[in-house]
Design an enzyme around this catalytic site. Structure first.
Site, PDB file in Angstrom:
ATOM      1  N   SER A 216       0.836  -1.186   0.000  1.00 29.34           N
ATOM      2  CA  SER A 216       0.000   0.000   0.000  1.00 29.34           C
ATOM      3  C   SER A 216       0.885   1.255   0.000  1.00 29.34           C
ATOM      4  O   SER A 216       1.716   1.420  -0.888  1.00 29.34           O
ATOM      5  CB  SER A 216      -0.971  -0.025   1.186  1.00 29.34           C
TER       6      SER A 216
ATOM      7  N   ASP B 137      -8.531  -6.277  -5.364  1.00 29.73           N
ATOM      8  CA  ASP B 137      -8.287  -5.077  -4.557  1.00 29.73           C
ATOM      9  C   ASP B 137      -9.248  -3.972  -4.979  1.00 29.73           C
ATOM     10  O   ASP B 137      -9.191  -3.488  -6.114  1.00 29.73           O
ATOM     11  CB  ASP B 137      -6.832  -4.629  -4.743  1.00 29.73           C
TER      12      ASP B 137
ATOM     13  N   HIS C 238      -7.036  -5.902  -0.877  1.00 29.87           N
ATOM     14  CA  HIS C 238      -5.965  -4.975  -0.496  1.00 29.87           C
ATOM     15  C   HIS C 238      -5.193  -5.468   0.711  1.00 29.87           C
ATOM     16  O   HIS C 238      -3.973  -5.286   0.787  1.00 29.87           O
ATOM     17  CB  HIS C 238      -6.548  -3.584  -0.217  1.00 29.87           C
TER      18      HIS C 238
END
Length: 205
Positions: free
Chosen positions: A65, A140, A172
């Site tokens: 991320s 995601d 995610h």
């Protein structure tokens, strides 16, 4: 850019940088990645000062991320420090991410397009000189897979070799998924292949 409904404005939601105060929020305003990257470099050098046995010629960086974007930027802009990177589900185009989150640190896109464009990783693709493994879950819904795919496309167009691993059914939050152990093992093997004298890992391209 994507906008979320029902979210409170900047300064009224949860703290975005736990353990940091308002001074840090001001420090990273306009560029939320390069100042943290400088911190990583400073921390690494301080660790090496206290532990001379650390080999600064074999430094890897990995992240998911936000940290994935940071890891990619690390090998693009500081290859003198970071020699290999693994990056999962990173935002590579700030124009294509959640407006609420980006406006907190970059300001409004119409007012500051240069800030958004200055962090466009596909535009920086020709700079890559270090091994890079890109990973992204195809399920995601936070950072869409197009971020990693567009960067991979730009790297390929620039003639920059890299590894790409797409993860069917993974969202995610990859850690905690059924394939977490295999995912972490793949990352460890890639880092080992480029930081040690082990036999190179077979490419997943």
């Amino acid at each position: 850019m994507v906008r979320r409904a029902g979210l409170r404005g900047p300064g009224r939601g949860r703290q975005r940088n736990p353990g940091r105060g308002p001074d840090w929020e001001k420090e990273i305003y306009g560029d939320p990645f390069r100042r943290p990257l400088d911190d990583q470099v400073a921390g690494l050098h301080e660790a090496a000062r206290k532990h001379p046995e650390l080999d600064l010629e074999r430094v890897g960086i990995r992240g998911w991320s936000f940290s994935a974007t940071l890891a990619i930027l690390a090998v693009l802009e500081r290859p003198d420090v970071f020699h290999v990177a693994v990056a999962g589900a990173g935002v590579t185009d700030q124009r294509r991410y959640d407006a609420y989150l980006r406006e907190r640190t970059l300001g409004r896109l119409p007012d500051h397009p240069d800030r958004y464009d200055g962090l466009s990783l596909p535009d920086l693709a020709p700079r890559l000189t270090r091994p890079l493994l890109l990973m992204h879950g195809l399920a995601d819904r936070n950072v869409r897979p197009e971020h990693t795919l567009r960067l991979s496309e730009a790297l390929t167009a620039a003639g920059r070799p890299h590894e790409l691993m797409l993860l069917p059914g993974v969202g995610h939050a990859a850690v905690g998924a059924p394939d977490t152990e295999s995912l972490l093992d793949s990352q460890a093997r890639f880092l080992s292949a480029h930081l040690t004298d082990f036999e190179p890992w077979t490419s997943c391209r």
